[in-house]
Design a protein around this motif. Structure first.
Motif, PDB file in Angstrom:
ATOM      1  N   GLN A 135      70.096 -13.274  -7.304  1.00 18.73           N
ATOM      2  CA  GLN A 135      70.115 -13.151  -5.854  1.00 18.73           C
ATOM      3  C   GLN A 135      69.021 -12.182  -5.431  1.00 18.73           C
ATOM      4  N   LYS A 136      68.370 -12.515  -4.331  1.00 18.91           N
ATOM      5  CA  LYS A 136      67.345 -11.623  -3.810  1.00 18.91           C
ATOM      6  C   LYS A 136      67.551 -11.458  -2.322  1.00 18.91           C
ATOM      7  N   ARG A 137      67.598 -10.216  -1.882  1.00 21.72           N
ATOM      8  CA  ARG A 137      67.704  -9.902  -0.461  1.00 21.72           C
ATOM      9  C   ARG A 137      66.530  -8.998  -0.101  1.00 21.72           C
ATOM     10  N   ARG A 138      65.938  -9.218   1.070  1.00 21.21           N
ATOM     11  CA  ARG A 138      64.749  -8.449   1.398  1.00 21.21           C
ATOM     12  C   ARG A 138      64.515  -8.423   2.907  1.00 21.21           C
ATOM     13  N   VAL A 139      63.813  -7.409   3.346  1.00 18.91           N
ATOM     14  CA  VAL A 139      63.385  -7.318   4.732  1.00 18.91           C
ATOM     15  C   VAL A 139      61.902  -6.945   4.749  1.00 18.91           C
ATOM     16  N   LEU A 140      61.254  -7.316   5.846  1.00 20.82           N
ATOM     17  CA  LEU A 140      59.860  -6.936   6.065  1.00 20.82           C
ATOM     18  C   LEU A 140      59.805  -5.639   6.860  1.00 20.82           C
ATOM     19  N   LEU A 141      58.977  -4.717   6.403  1.00 24.40           N
ATOM     20  CA  LEU A 141      58.764  -3.456   7.100  1.00 24.40           C
ATOM     21  C   LEU A 141      57.283  -3.104   7.047  1.00 24.40           C
ATOM     22  N   PRO A 142      56.781  -2.347   8.016  1.00 31.05           N
ATOM     23  CA  PRO A 142      55.454  -1.769   7.842  1.00 31.05           C
ATOM     24  C   PRO A 142      55.449  -0.907   6.586  1.00 31.05           C
ATOM     25  N   TYR A 143      54.335  -0.896   5.883  1.00 24.83           N
ATOM     26  CA  TYR A 143      54.273  -0.196   4.598  1.00 24.83           C
ATOM     27  C   TYR A 143      54.702   1.262   4.718  1.00 24.83           C
ATOM     28  N   ARG A 144      54.290   1.940   5.794  1.00 23.36           N
ATOM     29  CA  ARG A 144      54.663   3.350   5.939  1.00 23.36           C
ATOM     30  C   ARG A 144      56.178   3.514   6.034  1.00 23.36           C
ATOM     31  N   ASP A 145      56.858   2.560   6.713  1.00 25.82           N
ATOM     32  CA  ASP A 145      58.310   2.647   6.844  1.00 25.82           C
ATOM     33  C   ASP A 145      59.024   2.268   5.552  1.00 25.82           C
ATOM     34  N   ARG A 164      73.512  -7.368   9.567  1.00 31.06           N
ATOM     35  CA  ARG A 164      73.174  -7.616   8.158  1.00 31.06           C
ATOM     36  C   ARG A 164      71.949  -6.818   7.749  1.00 31.06           C
ATOM     37  N   GLU A 165      70.953  -6.755   8.640  1.00 34.11           N
ATOM     38  CA  GLU A 165      69.757  -5.986   8.328  1.00 34.11           C
ATOM     39  C   GLU A 165      70.085  -4.498   8.187  1.00 34.11           C
ATOM     40  N   ARG A 166      70.913  -3.994   9.121  1.00 37.70           N
ATOM     41  CA  ARG A 166      71.270  -2.574   9.058  1.00 37.70           C
ATOM     42  C   ARG A 166      72.074  -2.277   7.794  1.00 37.70           C
TER      43      ARG A 166
END
Length: 321
Positions: A135-145, A164-166
Motif C-alpha cells: 500500500q502506498k499513501r502520499r500527498v504533494l507538498l512544496p519541497y520546503r514544506d 484524510r489528508e490531515r
C-alpha cells in the motif's frame, strides 16, 4: 504540524483510489499552499533483476502487450527519493525480517535535480506492507514544506485540508516525532514504465536503471556524487498488479530466465553503504559474478545512464513532463 505525544497506532489499510504511480505532471514547477488530495494505491508487486543485454528484448515484448506510460515515453524519467529511518534502522530491520505489517517514509521527486526549487512539489509517501499487499499513501507538498513535515520543526498546512489528508499529515508527524526519524539514504534511478491495456488495465510494469545513491548530504538537488548500489549491468523490473499477474507476463519472465528476487532499493542502499550487514534483501553476489558485473564500488563509475542521461544535477536532456 504539532508532534503528537502519544504512541502512534498502526493505520488501517486504505482502499485504493483511481490512478497510477505517475510523476506529478508539472509538479516540478507547481506552487501550492497546502497538501494536495491524498493518493492511495493497493497492489501486489513482483521484482526481477534484468541483465542489460536483455533489456531491449524485454522492452519489445512489453510493448506488444502494453502502452508506454504517459510520463515515460521512449526515454523514461528520473526518480530521486530520500528515505527516513531511526538510528537503529527500525524500518530496515522490519523489511529484512519480513514483518507482516511494516512501512517506510520517504520524500520523492520526479524529475531532474536542476528543476527542483523550494517551491517545487514533491511527494511525501508512506509505503507499507500489509500481509502480501503493498500500500502506498502520499500527498504533494512544496519541497520546503515536505522537509518541515519530516523534521522536528513540523509543518502546519494552510487553508482547507480534507480529513484524510490531515490524518495522513498527522501520521507522518507522529512517526517523525515519536521515532526520531532522520534521513538515512538517498536513492536514484532512471525509470521506464508501461501500463496495461484492455483486460490488463490494472497492470503496471517498470524498469529501473542504474540504481545509485548516497548516505550523506540528503538534499534532493545536492551536487554530491552518487555511487552505484547495484551493478550497472543490472536493472530492476517491477510488475505491479491490482489482483493478478497476467499469464503472458509470467511466461515472458520464464522464457527470458528471469528469477524473482527479494530486493528492496532502500535495503540495497543501506547495505551498500555498510550501514547494516548484507541480507536476503541484497542482490545475490553470485548472480553478479555470473553476469560479470562486479561490485558496485569496483573501479571508476561513469556518470551516464543507458539512455545517455547523466547522473549529475544538470540533466536538462531528460524529457520531464
Amino acid at each position: 504540524m504539532r508532534r503528537p505525544s502519544r504512541r502512534t497506532a498502526e493505520p488501517r489499510a486504505t482502499s485504493s483510489t483511481p490512478g497510477t504511480d505517475h510523476p506529478a505532471g508539472a509538479a516540478t514547477s507547481a506552487r501550492t499552499a497546502t497538501a494536495s488530495r491524498l493518493h492511495a494505491f493497493n497492489r501486489f508487486e513482483i521484482k526481477y533483476l534484468v541483465p542489460q543485454d536483455q533489456a531491449e528484448e524485454l522492452r519489445a515484448e512489453l510493448r506488444r502487450h502494453m502502452d508506454d506510460d504517459a510520463y515515460s515515453g521512449e526515454r523514461g524519467y528520473p526518480i530521486t527519493s530520500v528515505y527516513y529511518d531511526t538510528a537503529q534502522l527500525k524500518f530496515y530491520w522490519e523489511k529484512v525480517e519480513g514483518l507482516r505489517f511494516r512501512r517506510k517514509l520517504r520524500v520523492r521527486h520526479y524529475g531532474t535535480a536542476d528543476d527542483l526549487t523550494p517551491d517545487s512539489t514533491v511527494f511525501v509517501e508512506i509505503k507499507q506492507r500489509v500481509n502480501r499487499v503493498t500500500q502506498k499513501r502520499r500527498v504533494l507538498l512544496p519541497y520546503r514544506d515536505a522537509l518541515r513535515l519530516c523534521s522536528p520543526e513540523g509543518y502546519e498546512p494552510e487553508g482547507e485540508v480534507g480529513a484524510r489528508e490531515r490524518a495522513f499529515l498527522a501520521e507522518v508527524a507522529t512517526l517523525v516525532g515519536e521515532l526520531d526519524l532522520h534521513p538515512t539514504v538517498t536513492t536514484g534511478y532512471h525509470r521506464e514504465a508501461w501500463v496495461g491495456r484492455e483486460a490488463d488495465l490494472g497492470l503496471r510494469v517498470t524498469l529501473d536503471h542504474r540504481l545509485r545513491g548516497r548516505d550523506r548530504d540528503f538534499h534532493l538537488a545536492s551536487e554530491s556524487p552518487n555511487r552505484l548500489v547495484l551493478p550497472a549491468r543490472l536493472s530492476v523490473l517491477e510488475v505491479k498488479a491490482d489482483e493478478r499477474v497476467p499469464a503472458w507476463v509470467t511466461d515472458l519472465t520464464a522464457r527470458m530466465s528471469l528469477d524473482v528476487v527479494r530486493i528492496s532499493k532502500y535495503c540495497q542502499s543501506v547495505q551498500a553503504f555498510g550501514l547494516a550487514p548484507r541480507s536476503t534483501m541484497h542482490a545475490p553476489d553470485e548472480l553478479d559474478d555470473v553476469l560479470g558485473a562486479g561490485r558496485p564500488d569496483d573501479g571508476p563509475t561513469d556518470r551516464t545512464t543507458p539512455h545517455g542521461v547523466a547522473d549529475a544535477p544538470d540533466r536538462k536532456s531528460v524529457l520531464v513532463r
